[in-house]
Scaffold this motif. Sequence first.
Motif, mmCIF file in Angstrom:
data_model
loop_
_atom_site.group_PDB
_atom_site.id
_atom_site.type_symbol
_atom_site.label_atom_id
_atom_site.label_comp_id
_atom_site.label_asym_id
_atom_site.label_seq_id
_atom_site.Cartn_x
_atom_site.Cartn_y
_atom_site.Cartn_z
ATOM 1 N N ASP A 150 0.950 -1.203 -0.017
ATOM 2 C CA ASP A 150 0.179 0.030 -0.142
ATOM 3 C C ASP A 150 0.830 1.443 -0.118
ATOM 4 O OD1 ASP A 150 -2.167 -1.154 -0.351
ATOM 5 O OD2 ASP A 150 -2.752 -1.282 1.990
ATOM 6 N N GLU A 151 1.932 1.255 0.737
ATOM 7 C CA GLU A 151 2.720 2.239 0.876
ATOM 8 C C GLU A 151 3.504 2.763 -0.314
ATOM 9 O OE1 GLU A 151 4.528 -0.536 3.173
ATOM 10 O OE2 GLU A 151 5.842 1.120 3.773
ATOM 11 N N MET A 152 3.585 1.665 -1.259
ATOM 12 C CA MET A 152 4.367 1.908 -2.610
ATOM 13 C C MET A 152 3.326 1.846 -3.722
ATOM 14 S SD MET A 152 7.125 1.779 -1.170
ATOM 15 C CE MET A 152 8.198 0.807 0.381
ATOM 16 N N GLU A 153 2.216 2.191 -3.386
ATOM 17 C CA GLU A 153 1.226 1.823 -4.347
ATOM 18 C C GLU A 153 1.366 3.070 -5.454
ATOM 19 O OE1 GLU A 153 -2.616 -0.071 -3.101
ATOM 20 O OE2 GLU A 153 -2.736 1.991 -3.885
ATOM 21 N N ASP A 154 1.647 4.165 -4.963
ATOM 22 C CA ASP A 154 1.487 5.380 -5.837
ATOM 23 C C ASP A 154 2.696 5.130 -6.985
ATOM 24 O OD1 ASP A 154 0.497 7.887 -3.820
ATOM 25 O OD2 ASP A 154 -0.554 6.181 -4.800
ATOM 26 N N ASP A 155 3.844 4.106 -6.518
ATOM 27 C CA ASP A 155 4.757 4.044 -7.467
ATOM 28 C C ASP A 155 4.521 3.438 -8.626
ATOM 29 O OD1 ASP A 155 7.052 3.331 -4.973
ATOM 30 O OD2 ASP A 155 6.532 5.122 -5.438
ATOM 31 N N VAL A 156 3.315 2.692 -8.611
ATOM 32 C CA VAL A 156 2.986 1.716 -9.654
ATOM 33 C C VAL A 156 2.158 2.693 -10.692
ATOM 34 C CG1 VAL A 156 1.361 -0.261 -10.322
ATOM 35 C CG2 VAL A 156 2.669 -0.333 -8.207
ATOM 36 N N GLU A 157 1.326 3.476 -10.356
ATOM 37 C CA GLU A 157 0.611 4.059 -11.336
ATOM 38 C C GLU A 157 1.499 5.039 -12.228
ATOM 39 O OE1 GLU A 157 -1.940 4.813 -8.180
ATOM 40 O OE2 GLU A 157 -2.574 2.743 -8.539
ATOM 41 N N GLU A 158 2.434 5.249 -11.674
ATOM 42 C CA GLU A 158 3.550 6.488 -12.519
ATOM 43 C C GLU A 158 4.508 5.435 -13.340
ATOM 44 O OE1 GLU A 158 3.246 10.070 -9.308
ATOM 45 O OE2 GLU A 158 5.205 9.076 -9.767
ATOM 46 N N GLU A 159 4.656 4.297 -13.099
ATOM 47 C CA GLU A 159 5.488 3.450 -13.696
ATOM 48 C C GLU A 159 5.170 3.037 -15.036
ATOM 49 O OE1 GLU A 159 9.176 2.816 -11.421
ATOM 50 O OE2 GLU A 159 8.383 1.430 -12.812
ATOM 51 N N ILE B 262 -4.289 12.969 9.953
ATOM 52 C CA ILE B 262 -3.424 12.719 8.544
ATOM 53 C C ILE B 262 -3.402 11.231 8.707
ATOM 54 C CG2 ILE B 262 -2.350 14.820 8.451
ATOM 55 C CD1 ILE B 262 0.157 13.880 9.794
ATOM 56 N N ASP B 263 -3.678 10.399 9.632
ATOM 57 C CA ASP B 263 -3.357 9.125 9.700
ATOM 58 C C ASP B 263 -4.152 8.319 8.280
ATOM 59 O OD1 ASP B 263 -2.885 7.646 12.930
ATOM 60 O OD2 ASP B 263 -1.569 7.959 11.250
ATOM 61 N N PRO B 264 -5.407 8.593 8.357
ATOM 62 C CA PRO B 264 -6.248 7.921 7.220
ATOM 63 C C PRO B 264 -5.566 8.273 5.813
ATOM 64 C CG PRO B 264 -7.642 8.952 8.424
ATOM 65 C CD PRO B 264 -6.320 9.511 8.902
ATOM 66 N N ALA B 265 -4.918 9.418 5.783
ATOM 67 C CA ALA B 265 -4.067 9.764 4.250
ATOM 68 C C ALA B 265 -3.233 8.869 4.191
ATOM 69 C CB ALA B 265 -3.932 11.190 4.153
ATOM 70 N N ILE B 266 -2.283 8.495 5.451
ATOM 71 C CA ILE B 266 -1.050 7.814 5.232
ATOM 72 C C ILE B 266 -1.179 6.344 4.996
ATOM 73 C CG2 ILE B 266 1.041 7.228 6.492
ATOM 74 C CD1 ILE B 266 0.920 9.877 7.756
ATOM 75 N N TYR B 267 -2.310 5.848 5.841
ATOM 76 C CA TYR B 267 -2.247 4.283 5.928
ATOM 77 C C TYR B 267 -3.610 3.964 4.973
ATOM 78 C CZ TYR B 267 0.703 3.643 9.779
ATOM 79 O OH TYR B 267 1.987 3.566 10.446
ATOM 80 N N PHE B 269 -6.152 5.638 2.884
ATOM 81 C CA PHE B 269 -6.241 6.201 1.434
ATOM 82 C C PHE B 269 -5.426 5.910 0.634
ATOM 83 C CE2 PHE B 269 -9.595 7.875 3.584
ATOM 84 C CZ PHE B 269 -9.742 9.252 3.777
ATOM 85 N N ARG B 270 -4.401 4.916 0.764
ATOM 86 C CA ARG B 270 -3.219 4.900 -0.091
ATOM 87 C C ARG B 270 -3.974 3.491 -0.713
ATOM 88 N NH1 ARG B 270 1.959 7.366 0.464
ATOM 89 N NH2 ARG B 270 2.267 6.213 -1.425
ATOM 90 N N ARG B 275 -10.377 3.234 -1.516
ATOM 91 C CA ARG B 275 -10.745 4.407 -2.138
ATOM 92 C C ARG B 275 -11.915 3.825 -3.209
ATOM 93 N NH1 ARG B 275 -5.009 6.011 -3.240
ATOM 94 N NH2 ARG B 275 -5.076 4.974 -5.180
ATOM 95 N N HIS B 276 -12.011 2.990 -3.834
ATOM 96 C CA HIS B 276 -13.049 2.653 -4.399
ATOM 97 C C HIS B 276 -14.248 2.607 -3.464
ATOM 98 C CE1 HIS B 276 -10.676 0.857 -7.906
ATOM 99 N NE2 HIS B 276 -10.842 1.982 -8.102
#
Lengths: 226, 291
Positions: A150-159, B262-267, B269-270, B275-276
């Motif tokens: 999850d924490e690295m998810e955004d990497d994917v969409e840009e790759e 900001i916790d939801p944004a970090i954990y 919402f990623r 999000r769906h």
Amino acid sequence: MSDFHNRSQSSARRSDYVWQYEYYDEEEPVSFEGLKAHRYSIVIGFWVGLAVFVIFMFFVLTLLTKTGAPHQENQDSGEKRHRPGSCLVDIGSPQDENDKAFSRPLLTGPRSYFHFYINEEDQGHGKRTGNPDGARAQQGTRGTGSSGTDEMEDDVEEEAGGNQPLEGLLEESKTDGECAFFSHFNIPNFVNLEHSSTFGEEDLLYEPSVVAERRRHSRDAHCDGH
Amino acid sequence: MDTAAANRSDCPEVRVPVPLFFTIGVVSLAENLLVVVAVIRNRNLHSPMYCFICSLAAFNTIASLTKTWENLMIVFANIGLLEKKGPSETNVDDVLDSLLCMSFVGSIVSFLAIAADRYISIFHALRYHNIMTMRRTRAVLGVIWTLCGVSAVLMVRFFDSNFIMICFVVFFVVSLAIICFLYVYMFMLARIHARKIAALPASNGGRGALTLTILFGAFVVCWAPFFLHLIIIMLCPTNPYCECYRSLFQLHVVLLMSHAFIDPAIYAFRSVELRHTFRKMLLCSDWKRCS
């Protein structure tokens, strides 16, 4: 505010200092005479230290990505040591021997739904069919993959090229021998963190690794000779 | 009285306007409640990872609710609607403090649980489903909530003794160290294996490093000032430098509340799935009709 002060005086040491914000006014008056440094020196020092720590951590992490970790050589030697003996890629942790010993009895029934994923995956290149069992498999394993990614998810969409190499790996694994099949299937396990699929779900790559383990148990004899 | 006034004016207490407290409290309450409801309603999200995220969001919800209620009571007490010394107010105050302590300890333990879950999913990925079954997850969550409740009651009951505060601070520092170690280790291993795959594009580790820094940096920046406040209360109550640090108490509490914000944004919402789910929940009036 006098009521507040009386209350705080009687319960100066109680936990509800959150409730009374001026409790410390009732203690001995603090003398501000003869201060050598600035009044807010602790505050400034603390925040500067915190900022330095966070920036230092960021630079250390970025440096790790550029040069690699110091024990990368150990990982490589571990892999070379294990590869001739078995088909499982050594992920570098020394307790892998124990894991192999213990993992067999731990494989239980719920793993069987990965069967359907294998069938699906053999038919198409990771295409999600309308197979309800496949959907269940996806549901069951969704959490697994998402946990590390999850924490690295955004990497994917840009790759841009994230999709093709993974599909290439899966295709290649089908045409190669069984052992190469396993080794290729195990690697995406960790690639998942950085380049998780753009298929929309995160756990696609974890399923092959579990599949690989089941196949390893069922066909251990074949690979031991390699 | 003059000296007291002079002392107070040298490092005056920094007051945060009550509307700011309310805004942060209400917004973080809404966010975290949304996360909890989304995880409960979507059956796809009934997995260990999302259970821990849901637990974190639940603790943050309790913290926001409690803090907002406390602010409300302070406002009413200032206006004069509430009796400041009344027994019912004292009891309510005790309950609120217990709930706050519980949510603080609980959110730290939830961070630990999330980090441990991610660690297991990486280092024992092949056996992840056997290690982290839903039954074990529920048991772990039950233990977490029970421990947090008990420790919160104990902390509030025996807050006079320094020992409890020392325990609290030590617990925070140890959790911080464990979380830092787990994430950095996971990150290093991910980099090692990503570099081995020649077929894949070159690593863009900058994003990973930034993500980890945000994750950990937010935790440290929001929690450390409050804990330094606790340490300073114990160590140097009469030192003028410490006094000036303690005058910023309300700012530190605002930081603590903004962490729940900001916790939801970090954990949460990623996650694409989450999000769906939010989109479906917020945009579709009928849950069953929307696909």
